[in-house]
Design a protein around this motif. Structure first.
Motif, mmCIF file in Angstrom:
data_model
loop_
_atom_site.group_PDB
_atom_site.id
_atom_site.type_symbol
_atom_site.label_atom_id
_atom_site.label_comp_id
_atom_site.label_asym_id
_atom_site.label_seq_id
_atom_site.Cartn_x
_atom_site.Cartn_y
_atom_site.Cartn_z
ATOM 1 N N VAL A 1 0.691 -1.227 0.005
ATOM 2 C CA VAL A 1 0.155 -0.081 0.016
ATOM 3 C C VAL A 1 0.846 1.119 0.074
ATOM 4 O O VAL A 1 0.479 2.182 -0.822
ATOM 5 N N ASP A 2 2.123 1.022 0.443
ATOM 6 C CA ASP A 2 3.037 2.250 0.615
ATOM 7 C C ASP A 2 3.231 2.895 -1.061
ATOM 8 O O ASP A 2 3.487 4.044 -1.075
ATOM 9 N N ASP A 3 3.195 1.840 -1.910
ATOM 10 C CA ASP A 3 3.409 2.170 -3.174
ATOM 11 C C ASP A 3 2.294 3.128 -3.666
ATOM 12 O O ASP A 3 2.547 4.019 -4.805
ATOM 13 N N LEU A 4 1.301 2.992 -3.025
ATOM 14 C CA LEU A 4 0.086 4.138 -3.481
ATOM 15 C C LEU A 4 0.242 5.467 -2.992
ATOM 16 O O LEU A 4 -0.526 6.504 -3.348
ATOM 17 N N PHE A 5 1.181 5.617 -2.121
ATOM 18 C CA PHE A 5 1.233 6.974 -1.633
ATOM 19 C C PHE A 5 2.582 7.436 -1.931
ATOM 20 O O PHE A 5 3.382 8.420 -1.351
ATOM 21 N N ILE A 6 3.403 6.921 -3.103
ATOM 22 C CA ILE A 6 4.811 7.371 -3.593
ATOM 23 C C ILE A 6 4.800 8.878 -3.931
ATOM 24 O O ILE A 6 5.653 9.403 -4.017
ATOM 25 N N ASP A 7 3.590 9.630 -4.139
ATOM 26 C CA ASP A 7 3.487 11.013 -4.513
ATOM 27 C C ASP A 7 3.671 11.891 -3.020
ATOM 28 O O ASP A 7 3.780 13.276 -3.416
ATOM 29 N N VAL A 8 3.503 11.435 -1.826
ATOM 30 C CA VAL A 8 3.794 12.083 -0.810
ATOM 31 C C VAL A 8 5.201 12.245 -0.760
ATOM 32 O O VAL A 8 6.043 11.170 -0.705
ATOM 33 N N PRO A 9 5.701 13.690 -0.627
ATOM 34 C CA PRO A 9 7.104 13.844 -0.299
ATOM 35 C C PRO A 9 7.794 12.952 0.747
ATOM 36 O O PRO A 9 7.140 12.758 1.770
ATOM 37 N N ALA B 1 7.275 14.244 4.166
ATOM 38 C CA ALA B 1 5.954 14.304 5.054
ATOM 39 C C ALA B 1 5.238 12.914 5.289
ATOM 40 O O ALA B 1 4.347 12.686 5.777
#
Lengths: 123, 456, 523
Positions: free
Chosen positions: B23-31, B34
């Motif tokens: 699921v971390d891969d889905l949040f890759i756009d978060v710098p 942060a």
């Protein structure tokens, strides 16, 4: 009598120093069923390119701009009861307002029927 | 976790479909800087339904509930008996968990209810049309002032000193940013503000805002103010914070009000410590295109059957964007439903009975309380709320009464801090829920308090 | 031996098509028509009994009502039936998946309803002496603390009544901060993909709105924004995750640039559900952000409100936030800071936005939701919401056009367009077709930056099975639209009403019920 057009899809028909203004058939076809038109008050001073009237469909509201400057001499009150006139006869009974031109030279930059048709075809 | 249906194997299968390793891969756009690696530190973890309920029960017990004590508070929020069926009906999932009726074919329940609500409100206020509700009375009041500005193209509003002080504050906050001018005066217990209002109306005035009954409970004829306003091309806005009153007294529209707004909490909606409530908004038909908020209208469907839709939406923010009549998005749908159900249960007959009962109880209470030495009645007229002048600071008295388990009213000192001429004023509301015993309990406690002396 | 089929029907008898046959009542079994209260009630009927009013001398100032109001009454059974029948004409989360993008239609736990109705909360008056409402003040304070911690911000204004009201609060705080600095900055920058409330709010507060373009991948054009910054710019309003369903990965860069230019960053928190517990807006340089408690924190939408829109504020803006608010005192008690104490405790406030103290009934519900999930559960909320949306996005590849599918994973919602449908078919037809499949349509025609937008937000409270069925339904309807199935043009066919004439409603508005004029008898 000469009829001019703007790139905001208003038409203006000039007779001497007075003119009648409305929106074009192309404009009404883009807007869809017109449900309301707000016309300016008689005596209002309009400036070329400024807000003059509002036309609304169910899901959109659009401003109608003054093609030239002048003061409003008459507004089409029939639109209040029957806004559909703008759909059925946009360049006739569906006119918006008449005005006394303050600077007829402002007409110079407007399109004639042929130029407007070419403009619409390019859209 | 009881509200989350996905199982770990579901999650794995879905990640495989997506083509993500975790699921971390889905949040890759978060710098990077942060991203939080685990639950936010220092906050509790999930809790059982029983544990949460226990937590709230403990906190609820720390409040004095109106129902458990002699209770006389008003000032814009009133305790009335709400029939049991109201709360049952608003908890039907099809009302409670529906969205704004943007897809009318599957939202006719909400839409028809709103159409009925609009009609009830318009009739109660004596106006042609009403909208589908606003946040609350105070925001509806400001919206009415803004609307009057659009109609008259003027920027000066005259506010009666009898207008609820919170409503005045809200208008002041907004006017500071919109550049409107507010003509205000200090509240006077000795006389109403009508003479000043009449004298102040001029050709710059967009509107006069009058509360009816006013913050002290006084009732005055709005006719002369309406006439003077109209003479100068200004609008009369009337604010009703206790709609039950209109079962007994004339509707503002009947006396010439152009816009009538109000707080609808009294009908169907509980006190809830101040919200959510329901703003009522009605006006003359000719102003309808300048109204803020949602409107429901009647139409027909493709088979010719009667149906309802949200209409005139070109006034609103989602179409007009920066040219909208207001930035308001939501109405107060479920509270409007509660109001409408309660009003349907009452009907004309019930509302008039309810109003008569409120007035009678208030008259009895006023008579009893003014029999206490030193206590006098400020009002010549009132519906279910009146102001007493005490021989002591009313704020102190209210605290002393609370210590005796009596919720005795709202002090003017709380509403108007720092105004010495008002500090002995006590606002007392008496509705149908107040019993003879309650009135007697308050009278005895008040007399004791005054005898004991306060603030010593 | 099987039991006798009491209905007498056997498969070989076939079926008669009765779909079009009219019924006497207009009802169709459980699909029940319901008249208006004005048609079924009358002014003498009532559903409430009162004790007779004591006889008193009226003190109504001579303004006794003379005219009839015209309010119909219903007995209790009539009222219960009326509203129950109406309720059945609504779609609702309780009935099924409600994929309305940017609206976050998640399950509304009933524990929330239960705690909000505890007497101590439901039946507390906002102007009660503060010592009698310490429990209510404690709830507001506890929720405020959670919101601050979850967002990594400095303060929170609890009183805004809804999301748009919260936006107004944030913009007013920015304006007040600029006033305090003695600066006149008339412009607010808003990306063109923004929700309509953003420009409406900025204009309402007296700002001029300028649009900022988006990049082809669906994010704010940072270069264009930086170019526009200057001494006339008060700030920017940015939605993150944005309305295309994407995380604005450059928000921190934007914030730094805006701050360097002397402006403030307003973040529209409508989509906070996608990042709650995983990302703190405070870490991205945000100065103000409203939180729709009715979205992220599951308070019911109620058919259009009431909402609640607390606004978290940065250290720079906190001093200007509205009154009232709840302060925890050194002795552990809670104090409501109103007009009276503001001068001492909150002197820079821009003032009051509403009567009383905010949407208490929503605070209890939201706090119950938050405590139920805890820090770990809220993180899981964001993860499952994003997982569900990506699952929908990828499962419909090849069926619907997804303009930003190549821009990386979506957040909590998946955006599609109506490109590649048959001639004459559009988003509206897909939406209405979904109604016949038993779903509320997704958000349509928003955001405005793509053609025929369809914004699908499944939320985290849907099971995989529910998603699979929805995906199947959407695929089926989309394929019909691609094949040009004429039946789709007239959908919905099975809803309580067919497509409604919105033009008629707007041309000749009928906003209240009026008695039909009695027909005049023929001469």
């Amino acid at each position: 009598m000469t009829r001019y057009f703007t790139d905001e899809h208003e038409w203006i028909e000039v007779e001497g120093t007075t003119a009648t203004v409305g929106i074009t058939d192309y404009a009404q076809s883009q807007l869809g069923d017109i449900v309301f038109a707000e016309v300016p008050a008689v005596g209002a001073q309009l400036f070329k390119g400024g807000d003059a009237a509002v036309v609304e469909s169910v899901k959109a509201a659009s401003d109608v701009y003054a093609p030239v400057s002048g003061s409003v001499t008459e507004a089409n009150d029939a639109l209040a009861d029957d806004p559909a006139l703008v759909n059925s006869d946009p360049e006739g009974a569906g006119w918006f307002f008449k005005l006394e031109l303050s600077d007829p030279s402002e007409l110079d930059g407007l399109m004639d029927a042929a130029a407007y048709k070419a403009f619409v075809d390019s859209l | 976790m009881r509200y989350l249906p996905l199982t770990d194997s579901d999650r794995q299968a879905m990640l495989a479909t997506i083509g993500a390793a975790s699921v971390d891969d889905l949040f890759i756009d978060v710098p990077e800087e942060a991203r939080l690696n685990g639950p936010i530190a220092g906050l509790p973890m999930h809790a059982s339904e029983m544990a949460v309920e226990r937590h709230f029960s403990a906190l609820a017990r720390k409040n004095m509930a109106a129902a458990h004590h002699p209770f006389f508070l008003g000032a814009g929020a009133y305790k009335h008996h709400v029939p049991a069926s109201v709360d049952h009906l608003i908890q039907r999932g099809e009302f409670l968990t529906a969205y704004t009726p943007y897809q009318p074919e599957i939202a006719q329940g909400t839409l028809q209810m709103l159409f009925e609500f609009q009609t009830q409100v318009a009739r109660l206020f004596g106006c042609d049309v009403a909208n589908a509700s606003m946040y609350d009375g105070s925001t509806a009041c400001w919206e009415a002032i803004g609307m009057a500005g659009r109609v008259t193209k003027r920027k000066k509003a005259i506010l009666s000193s009898g207008l609820h002080p919170h409503y005045v504050s809200v208008a002041q906050t907004m006017a500071r940013f919109t550049g409107d001018t507010l003509d205000l005066a200090a509240l006077d217990m000795a006389q109403s503000d009508t003479a000043r209002l009449l004298a102040s109306i001029d050709s710059e005035t967009s509107c006069v805002v009058v509360q009816y009954p006013d913050i002290l409970g006084r009732i005055e004829d709005l006719g002369p103010i309406a006439a003077k306003a109209h003479e100068h091309g200004a609008l009369l806005i009337t604010v009703v914070t206790e709609p039950v009153a209109l079962g007994a007294i004339k509707a503002p529209g009947e006396m010439g009000a152009d816009i009538v707004v109000g707080e609808g909490q009294s009908l169907g909606v509980g006190l809830q410590f101040g919200g959510p409530y329901v703003g009522l908004f009605a006006c003359k038909e000719k102003f309808v295109r300048q109204m803020p908020g949602r409107l429901c209208g009647e139409t027909v469907d493709a088979e010719g059957k009667r149906g309802f839709v949200l209409t005139l939406s070109t006034r609103e923010q989602h179409i007009r964007r920066e040219k909208a009549t207001s930035n308001i998005c939501t109405n107060s749908g479920l509270c409007a439903l509660a109001f409408s159900i309660h009003m349907s249960l009452l009907g004309e007959h019930g509302l008039r009975e309810l109003a008569a009962l409120n007035h009678a109880r208030a008259v009895q209470a006023a008579d009893r309380l003014t029999s206490i030495p030193g206590v006098s009645l400020v009002n010549d007229s009132f519906f279910n709320e009146f102001t007493l002048k005490l021989p002591a600071n009313a704020r102190d008295v209210v605290h002393r009464l609370a210590a005796k388990k009596v919720l005795g009213g709202v002090s003017l000192g709380r509403l108007y801090p720092g105004q010495a001429t008002l500090e002995n004023g006590l606002l007392v509301a008496v509705t149908e829920v107040v019993s003879d015993e309650d009135i007697e309990t308050l009278a005895v406690a008040l007399q004791e308090t005054l005898v004991e002396g306060v603030g010593a | 031996m099987s039991t006798v089929n009491a209905s007498g029907w056997r498969p070989e008898m076939g079926e008669t098509d009765v779909m079009t046959a009219a019924t006497f009542t207009g009802n169709r079994a459980l699909m029940l028509e319901e008249a208006l209260i004005f048609e079924i009630g009358d002014s003498h009927t009532t559903g409430v009994d009162f004790d007779p009013a004591p006889r008193v001398q009226s003190r109504l100032g001579g303004l006794e009502r003379q005219r009839d109001i015209g309010l119909p009454g219903l007995s209790e059974p009539e009222a219960v039936r009326h509203y129950t029948r109406l309720s059945r004409q609504n779609y609702a989360i309780d009935l099924g998946l409600f994929p309305l993008g940017s609206c976050t239609m998640k399950h509304n736990p009933r524990l929330n309803e239960k705690v909000a109705r505890m007497k101590g909360f439901l039946d507390a008056h906002p102007m009660q002496p503060q010592e009698t409402v310490q429990g209510a003040l404690a709830v507001i304070h506890e929720l405020a603390e959670w919101l601050i911690r979850l967002t990594g911000m400095h303060g929170v204004a609890m009183s805004p009544k809804a999301g748009a009201h919260g936006e107004l609060c944030g913009i007013l705080a920015i304006k007040a901060a600029l006033d305090a600095r003695g600066e006149d900055r008339p412009v607010i920058l808003v990306p063109e993909s923004a929700h309509g409330t953003n420009p409406a709010t900025a204009a309402f507060a007296g700002f001029r709105v300028e649009n900022i373009p988006a990049t082809p991948e669906g994010r704010v054009d940072v270069a264009a924004l930086k170019t526009r910054l200057g001494p006339d710019v008060a700030g920017v309003m940015i939605t993150n995750p944005n309305t295309c369903g994407l995380f604005e990965r450059d928000l921190k860069v934007i914030s730094d640039a805006v701050h360097a230019a002397g402006g403030y960053v307003y973040c529209d928190g409508a989509n906070f559900n996608a990042i709650v517990g995983r990302v703190r807006p405070g870490d991205l340089g945000v100065d103000a952000m409203h939180i729709n408690l009715h979205k992220t924190f599951s308070t019911p939408h109620g058919g259009g409100g009431p909402g609640s829109g607390p606004v978290v504020l940065s250290e720079a803006l906190s001093p200007y936030g509205p009154i009232p608010f709840v302060a925890k005192m050194p002795d552990g008690s809670f104090k409501l800071v109103e007009e009276e104490s503001a001068g001492e405790m909150h002197p820079e406030t821009f003032g009051r936005m509403t009567a009383f103290h905010g949407q208490m009934g929503m605070f209890t519900r939201a706090l119950a939701y938050i405590l139920s999930h805890g820090a770990d559960g809220l993180k899981q909320v964001a993860e499952d919401a994003v997982l569900n949306a990506n699952y929908v996005l990828r499962s419909l590849e090849g069926t619907l056009e997804a303009p930003f599918a190549a821009s990386g994973p979506c957040m909590h919602e998946a955006l599609f367009t109506d490109d590649n449908l048959a001639e004459g078919f559009s988003t509206l037809d897909i939406a209405k077709g979904l109604i016949d499949e038993g779903y509320h349509p997704m958000t349509v025609y928003f955001p405005l930056v793509v053609h025929g937008a369809m914004l699908v937000e499944p939320t985290e409270t849907e099971s995989k099975a529910a998603l699979d069925q929805f995906i199947g339904a959407l695929r089926s309807v989309a394929n019909r639209a691609k094949q040009g199935d004429p039946a789709l043009k007239s959908a919905p066919h099975f809803a309580p009403r067919r497509r409604l004439d919105e033009t008629l409603a707007a041309r000749k508005p009928v906003l209240v019920w009026k008695e039909a004029e009695l027909p005049i008898a023929a001469e």
